[in-house]
Design an enzyme around this catalytic site. Structure first.
Site, PDB file in Angstrom:
ATOM      1  CB  CYS A 141      -0.954  -0.005   1.191  1.00  0.00           C
ATOM      2  SG  CYS A 141      -0.168  -0.445   2.764  1.00  0.00           S
ATOM      3  CG  HIS A 220      -0.288   3.757   5.727  1.00  0.00           C
ATOM      4  ND1 HIS A 220       0.142   3.135   6.872  1.00  0.00           N
ATOM      5  CD2 HIS A 220      -0.603   2.748   4.856  1.00  0.00           C
ATOM      6  CE1 HIS A 220       0.095   1.820   6.708  1.00  0.00           C
ATOM      7  NE2 HIS A 220      -0.364   1.554   5.494  1.00  0.00           N
TER       8      HIS A 220
HETATM    9  P1  NAD Z   1      -5.488 -10.855   5.942  1.00  0.00           P
HETATM   10  O1  NAD Z   1      -4.889 -11.511   7.136  1.00  0.00           O
HETATM   11  O2  NAD Z   1      -6.527  -9.821   6.129  1.00  0.00           O
HETATM   12  O3  NAD Z   1      -6.091 -11.954   4.967  1.00  0.00           O
HETATM   13  C1  NAD Z   1      -5.404 -13.115   4.619  1.00  0.00           C
HETATM   14  C2  NAD Z   1      -6.411 -14.221   4.377  1.00  0.00           C
HETATM   15  O4  NAD Z   1      -5.737 -15.389   3.925  1.00  0.00           O
HETATM   16  C3  NAD Z   1      -7.168 -14.624   5.631  1.00  0.00           C
HETATM   17  O5  NAD Z   1      -8.535 -14.800   5.281  1.00  0.00           O
HETATM   18  C4  NAD Z   1      -6.539 -15.959   6.021  1.00  0.00           C
HETATM   19  O6  NAD Z   1      -7.459 -16.794   6.695  1.00  0.00           O
HETATM   20  C5  NAD Z   1      -6.216 -16.527   4.655  1.00  0.00           C
HETATM   21  N1  NAD Z   1      -5.154 -17.539   4.649  1.00  0.00           N
HETATM   22  C6  NAD Z   1      -4.144 -17.725   5.516  1.00  0.00           C
HETATM   23  N2  NAD Z   1      -3.362 -18.745   5.108  1.00  0.00           N
HETATM   24  C7  NAD Z   1      -3.884 -19.207   3.953  1.00  0.00           C
HETATM   25  C8  NAD Z   1      -3.542 -20.256   3.054  1.00  0.00           C
HETATM   26  N3  NAD Z   1      -2.478 -21.026   3.267  1.00  0.00           N
HETATM   27  N4  NAD Z   1      -4.325 -20.454   1.968  1.00  0.00           N
HETATM   28  C9  NAD Z   1      -5.418 -19.674   1.729  1.00  0.00           C
HETATM   29  N5  NAD Z   1      -5.780 -18.678   2.555  1.00  0.00           N
HETATM   30  C10 NAD Z   1      -5.032 -18.449   3.654  1.00  0.00           C
HETATM   31  O7  NAD Z   1      -4.251 -10.277   5.104  1.00  0.00           O
HETATM   32  P2  NAD Z   1      -4.274  -9.007   4.158  1.00  0.00           P
HETATM   33  O8  NAD Z   1      -4.169  -7.788   4.995  1.00  0.00           O
HETATM   34  O9  NAD Z   1      -5.399  -9.128   3.201  1.00  0.00           O
HETATM   35  O10 NAD Z   1      -2.870  -9.165   3.437  1.00  0.00           O
HETATM   36  C11 NAD Z   1      -2.702 -10.024   2.315  1.00  0.00           C
HETATM   37  C12 NAD Z   1      -1.481  -9.570   1.555  1.00  0.00           C
HETATM   38  O11 NAD Z   1      -1.715  -8.232   1.093  1.00  0.00           O
HETATM   39  C13 NAD Z   1      -0.186  -9.495   2.361  1.00  0.00           C
HETATM   40  O12 NAD Z   1       0.906  -9.759   1.512  1.00  0.00           O
HETATM   41  C14 NAD Z   1      -0.139  -8.041   2.792  1.00  0.00           C
HETATM   42  O13 NAD Z   1       1.164  -7.583   3.089  1.00  0.00           O
HETATM   43  C15 NAD Z   1      -0.688  -7.371   1.560  1.00  0.00           C
HETATM   44  N6  NAD Z   1      -1.272  -6.057   1.789  1.00  0.00           N
HETATM   45  C16 NAD Z   1      -2.033  -5.805   2.872  1.00  0.00           C
HETATM   46  C17 NAD Z   1      -2.539  -4.529   3.062  1.00  0.00           C
HETATM   47  C18 NAD Z   1      -3.358  -4.191   4.267  1.00  0.00           C
HETATM   48  O14 NAD Z   1      -3.349  -3.068   4.697  1.00  0.00           O
HETATM   49  N7  NAD Z   1      -4.094  -5.099   4.868  1.00  0.00           N
HETATM   50  C19 NAD Z   1      -2.279  -3.526   2.142  1.00  0.00           C
HETATM   51  C20 NAD Z   1      -1.557  -3.823   0.981  1.00  0.00           C
HETATM   52  C21 NAD Z   1      -1.028  -5.100   0.833  1.00  0.00           C
END
Ligand code: NAD
Length: 340
Positions: A141, A220
């Site tokens: 992000c 942020h």
């Molecule tokens: P999150 O924890 O909200 O969601 C992750 C999901 O994946 C959950 O539903 C979890 O149960 C599921 N999961 C876990 N292990 C798994 C597996 N082996 N197979 C399938 N599903 C599985 O995470 P998020 O915040 O959505 O982040 C996901 C990615 O996006 C990360 O790389 C993060 O750095 C990136 N990201 C997050 C944000 C943010 O602010 N949340 C912003 C930009 C990028």
């Protein structure tokens, strides 16, 4: 032909990407995958999204909750042209072998190292680099927000030096077990990882970043100080360039959006879904030009800013649009960010 998209990991990013995919005329959602049943899994089924489970998950937990499971992740990706991996940090890298074995293309998120993919991606920054690629990483992000700003400034005025202080939200709104809840925590590693990450998009950019975490979940905020090679004639020229660029939302002084609470109030009223603000938010009043030094703040809604980028990454990989501008327009129109 519509490109078939699977979403592995249905959390903060995954659910938004799935919702964005179903709105695109050239994409089709094969399904979403989760590891355990919860209200999000129920929501996926309520929306008609086929629900798949990770191989390690217990299917009986889902059936006990009355949630119909369409199959495993392997079965889901077998029906897809591309998988968007939105699993937690580092899980995506572990999943890569699964995608490679299935011969499916993959989009990873910014929580993975750049080496997980052939190219790191930002639609305004380097759309063409993802053309035809099999593995693309949409940067985080914060990196997305900075890269968009660089994409506006660099070609117009040149950059001698870019410094950013990132004031980072402590957690996403639903992450009630994370903190800090009372304190300001500097990231003591200088520069923070964000600068080098921006250089995965703009390799030559002289950028330095520092970061600190504050007790908020909303957004942020970046404090930018940019030494330009050639200054614009005025602040107005800079602001006009931002206003003319997709995925920027500039608040005029009269709008009285003093800070992130008002920006999120705007988002709640706008009703794009999930209270999202996928644009970089800039306050016009907070832009200042001192000689060749441009100062400006921008706010980044961490939960949604990378979502349109995931869509453009897929379009670039499958060459579904002639250029970045066309893809961005298609995505933003479908998401309700622009009209017409
Ligand atoms: P999150 O924890 O909200 O969601 C992750 C999901 O994946 C959950 O539903 C979890 O149960 C599921 N999961 C876990 N292990 C798994 C597996 N082996 N197979 C399938 N599903 C599985 O995470 P998020 O915040 O959505 O982040 C996901 C990615 O996006 C990360 O790389 C993060 O750095 C990136 N990201 C997050 C944000 C943010 O602010 N949340 C912003 C930009 C990028």
């Amino acid at each position: 032909m519509r490109v078939r998209v699977a979403v592995n990991g249905y959390g903060t990013i995954g659910k938004r990407v799935a919702d964005a995919v179903v709105k695109q005329p050239d994409l089709e959602l094969v399904g979403v995958a989760k590891t355990s049943p919860d209200f999000e899994a129920r929501r996926a089924l309520d929306l008609g999204y086929p629900l798949f489970v990770a191989e390690t998950a217990s299917r009986s937990d889902f059936s006990a909750a009355g949630l119909a499971v369409a199959g495993t992740v392997t079965e889901m990706i077998g029906r897809a042209d591309v998988v968007v991996d939105a699993t937690p940090d580092k899980v995506g890298a572990a999943n890569r072998a699964l995608y490679d074995a299935a011969g499916v293309r993959a989009v990873f998120q910014g929580g993975e190292k750049a080496s997980v993919a052939d190219v790191s991606f930002n639609a305004l920054g380097n759309y063409a680099a993802a053309r035809g690629q099999r593995r693309v990483r949409v940067v985080s992000c914060n990196t997305t927000g900075i890269s968009r700003a660089v994409a506006v400034v660099l070609p117009r005025w040149g950059v001698e030096r870019w410094d950013v202080t990132l004031v980072r939200r402590a957690a996403d709104p639903a992450e009630s077990k994370k903190g800090p809840i009372n304190g300001i925590v500097p990231s003591l590693h200088i520069p923070s990882h964000h600068g080098p990450d921006v250089q995965t998009i703009f390799p030559e950019l002289p950028i330095s970043t520092v970061a600190l975490v504050v007790p908020t979940t909303l957004m942020h905020v970046h404090v930018n100080r940019v030494r330009l090679r050639n200054a614009p004639a005025s602040v107005d020229e800079f602001v006009a360039a931002l206003r003319a660029t997709p995925r920027f939302r500039v608040f005029a002084p009269w709008e009285r959006a003093d800070g992130t609470p008002q920006v999120m109030e705007f988002a709640r009223s706008r009703g794009l879904g999930h209270d999202d603000v996928p644009e970089n938010v800039v306050w016009e009043e907070g832009v200042r030009l001192d000689g060749r030094d441009m100062h400006f703040f921008q706010a980044i809604h961490q939960e949604s800013v990378t979502v349109p980028e995931n869509i453009d990454a897929i379009r670039a990989m499958f060459d579904l649009a002639p250029d970045a501008a066309t893809s961005i327009r298609m995505t933003d129109r479908a998401l309700g960010l622009v009209r017409g």
